[in-house]
Design a protein around this motif. Structure first.
Motif, PDB file in Angstrom:
ATOM      1  N   PRO A  66       0.804  -1.227   0.000  1.00 27.79           N
ATOM      2  CA  PRO A  66       0.000   0.000   0.000  1.00 27.79           C
ATOM      3  C   PRO A  66       0.834   1.272   0.000  1.00 27.79           C
ATOM      4  N   TYR A  67       2.147   1.136   0.111  1.00 28.96           N
ATOM      5  CA  TYR A  67       3.012   2.311   0.199  1.00 28.96           C
ATOM      6  C   TYR A  67       3.948   2.379  -1.005  1.00 28.96           C
ATOM      7  N   ALA A  68       3.736   3.370  -1.853  1.00 27.70           N
ATOM      8  CA  ALA A  68       4.609   3.567  -3.005  1.00 27.70           C
ATOM      9  C   ALA A  68       5.933   4.164  -2.538  1.00 27.70           C
ATOM     10  N   PRO A  69       7.041   3.811  -3.200  1.00 35.68           N
ATOM     11  CA  PRO A  69       8.330   4.379  -2.793  1.00 35.68           C
ATOM     12  C   PRO A  69       8.377   5.883  -3.043  1.00 35.68           C
ATOM     13  N   ASP A  70       9.119   6.575  -2.210  1.00 35.53           N
ATOM     14  CA  ASP A  70       9.310   8.011  -2.413  1.00 35.53           C
ATOM     15  C   ASP A  70      10.231   8.270  -3.598  1.00 35.53           C
ATOM     16  N   TYR A  71      11.192   7.376  -3.797  1.00 36.50           N
ATOM     17  CA  TYR A  71      12.130   7.472  -4.913  1.00 36.50           C
ATOM     18  C   TYR A  71      12.294   6.081  -5.517  1.00 36.50           C
ATOM     19  N   SER A  72      12.660   6.038  -6.793  1.00 35.15           N
ATOM     20  CA  SER A  72      12.871   4.749  -7.450  1.00 35.15           C
ATOM     21  C   SER A  72      13.799   4.924  -8.645  1.00 35.15           C
ATOM     22  N   SER A  73      14.767   4.015  -8.770  1.00 34.74           N
ATOM     23  CA  SER A  73      15.668   4.011  -9.925  1.00 34.74           C
ATOM     24  C   SER A  73      16.498   2.740  -9.867  1.00 34.74           C
ATOM     25  N   ASP A  74      17.316   2.529 -10.893  1.00 37.33           N
ATOM     26  CA  ASP A  74      18.288   1.448 -10.810  1.00 37.33           C
ATOM     27  C   ASP A  74      19.465   1.918  -9.955  1.00 37.33           C
ATOM     28  N   SER A  75      20.459   1.062  -9.788  1.00 36.08           N
ATOM     29  CA  SER A  75      21.576   1.404  -8.899  1.00 36.08           C
ATOM     30  C   SER A  75      22.386   2.587  -9.423  1.00 36.08           C
ATOM     31  N   ALA A  76      22.453   2.741 -10.740  1.00 31.53           N
ATOM     32  CA  ALA A  76      23.169   3.888 -11.305  1.00 31.53           C
ATOM     33  C   ALA A  76      22.463   5.188 -10.926  1.00 31.53           C
ATOM     34  N   GLY A  77      21.142   5.172 -10.970  1.00 33.96           N
ATOM     35  CA  GLY A  77      20.376   6.346 -10.570  1.00 33.96           C
ATOM     36  C   GLY A  77      20.523   6.633  -9.088  1.00 33.96           C
ATOM     37  N   PHE A  78      20.580   5.568  -8.287  1.00 34.90           N
ATOM     38  CA  PHE A  78      20.762   5.767  -6.847  1.00 34.90           C
ATOM     39  C   PHE A  78      22.120   6.394  -6.559  1.00 34.90           C
ATOM     40  N   LEU A  79      23.136   5.969  -7.280  1.00 37.50           N
ATOM     41  CA  LEU A  79      24.468   6.550  -7.099  1.00 37.50           C
ATOM     42  C   LEU A  79      24.434   8.052  -7.378  1.00 37.50           C
ATOM     43  N   GLU A  80      23.747   8.458  -8.431  1.00 37.89           N
ATOM     44  CA  GLU A  80      23.641   9.885  -8.741  1.00 37.89           C
ATOM     45  C   GLU A  80      22.851  10.621  -7.659  1.00 37.89           C
ATOM     46  N   PHE A  81      21.830   9.976  -7.131  1.00 39.11           N
ATOM     47  CA  PHE A  81      21.039  10.544  -6.030  1.00 39.11           C
ATOM     48  C   PHE A  81      21.938  10.815  -4.821  1.00 39.11           C
ATOM     49  N   VAL A  82      22.786   9.854  -4.500  1.00 32.48           N
ATOM     50  CA  VAL A  82      23.685   9.981  -3.351  1.00 32.48           C
ATOM     51  C   VAL A  82      24.711  11.090  -3.583  1.00 32.48           C
ATOM     52  N   LYS A  83      25.220  11.166  -4.797  1.00 35.61           N
ATOM     53  CA  LYS A  83      26.197  12.218  -5.110  1.00 35.61           C
ATOM     54  C   LYS A  83      25.610  13.606  -4.889  1.00 35.61           C
ATOM     55  N   ALA A  84      24.303  13.736  -5.123  1.00 34.46           N
ATOM     56  CA  ALA A  84      23.650  15.042  -5.009  1.00 34.46           C
ATOM     57  C   ALA A  84      23.235  15.385  -3.581  1.00 34.46           C
ATOM     58  N   LEU A  85      23.308  14.427  -2.667  1.00 35.16           N
ATOM     59  CA  LEU A  85      22.928  14.696  -1.284  1.00 35.16           C
ATOM     60  C   LEU A  85      23.917  15.662  -0.634  1.00 35.16           C
ATOM     61  N   PRO A  86      23.430  16.495   0.270  1.00 36.31           N
ATOM     62  CA  PRO A  86      24.343  17.405   0.976  1.00 36.31           C
ATOM     63  C   PRO A  86      25.173  16.647   2.004  1.00 36.31           C
ATOM     64  N   ASN A  87      26.235  17.256   2.448  1.00 38.75           N
ATOM     65  CA  ASN A  87      26.988  16.681   3.554  1.00 38.75           C
ATOM     66  C   ASN A  87      26.104  16.650   4.790  1.00 38.75           C
ATOM     67  N   CYS A  88      26.284  15.628   5.597  1.00 42.21           N
ATOM     68  CA  CYS A  88      25.474  15.466   6.799  1.00 42.21           C
ATOM     69  C   CYS A  88      26.274  15.940   8.006  1.00 42.21           C
ATOM     70  N   MET A  89      25.646  16.770   8.818  1.00 42.13           N
ATOM     71  CA  MET A  89      26.337  17.329   9.982  1.00 42.13           C
ATOM     72  C   MET A  89      26.009  16.571  11.259  1.00 42.13           C
ATOM     73  N   ALA A  90      25.323  15.397  11.122  1.00 40.93           N
ATOM     74  CA  ALA A  90      24.925  14.636  12.313  1.00 40.93           C
ATOM     75  C   ALA A  90      26.147  14.172  13.088  1.00 40.93           C
TER      76      ALA A  90
END
Length: 239
Positions: A215-239
């Protein structure tokens, strides 16, 4: 803000042919215990105990205890120690021969390394149906070290299984995380995307997708190449 990324293992970080993996696994397991029961009988016993483990989660008993509670009911009393010792030996030795049904996903290795370099906490949230040794080996087959992850689920420490949302709640509780700060990455439409039900953002990686009704559609979806690009675009985490 997302500061923690949870990953499924099989089919997400570790590529695999599911049918070949299962066939090899049960062929090797059946050969290991053929003196005590036929491979067909063992297959039925293992699956019956696994289904019991998944459906009987109560938040008190560990998955390991649930599995063997049922499995021991399906074998003779005088076989219990033989099977316990045999399972340990199997995962130490024969299980390595299942590796050929899997493959490294370089895009995912790069993505995890980038996430860590940006300061994100990275957790493996694999369905805890296997003992620690079997999960640790598959992590290494995927091209990682055990130190790459701050927490890894297995059936010796977990009390719930996917797709029970309490599986995810337990991980967050044990790691002092909030759902709104987490991203769950997986390839199973039900078992991984169900994390959205407790407020976790979800990402479906489609290389080895397991399509199931959810019942829950994913917020994001792609192949692994797309996920890699998604990660590259993420900001640095200050946690």
């Amino acid at each position: 803000m997302i500061d923690t990324v949870l990953f499924d293992l099989d089919g997400t970080l570790l590529g695999m042919d599911y049918k070949e993996f299962e066939d090899r696994y049960f062929h090797l397991l059946g050969s290991k215990f053929k003196k005590y029961c036929s491979p067909e009988e063992l297959y039925k016993k293992v699956w019956e105990a696994t289904v019991y483990m998944i459906k009987s989660s109560d938040g008190v008993r560990l998955n390991q205890d649930l599995f063997f509670h049922k499995f021991n009911q399906l074998i003779r009393e005088d076989q219990k120690d033989l099977f316990m010792t045999g399972f340990d030996e199997f995962y130490e030795k024969e299980f390595d021969m299942v590796k050929d049904a899997t493959y490294r996903m370089d895009n995912m290795v790069r993505a995890v390394n980038i996430l860590k370099s940006k300061g994100y906490d990275v957790i493996i949230a694999t369905n805890p149906l296997f003992p620690k040794i079997a999960i640790d080996k598959r992590i290494q087959w995927a091209g990682f070290t055990l130190n790459d992850f701050s927490y890894v689920t297995n059936f010796e420490i977990c009390k719930f299984c996917k797709p029970n949302p309490k599986f995810y709640e337990d991980i967050l509780r044990l790691n002092n995380k909030k759902p709104e700060n987490c991203l769950m990455v997986g390839n199973d439409m039900l078992e991984d995307m169900i994390a959205k039900s407790i407020g976790i953002t979800t990402y479906l990686v489609t290389d080895c997708i397991l399509e199931k009704e959810c019942p829950y559609a994913p917020d994001y979806s792609s192949d692994s190449a797309g996920f890699l690009e998604f990660v590259k675009a993420l900001p640095n985490c200050m946690a």
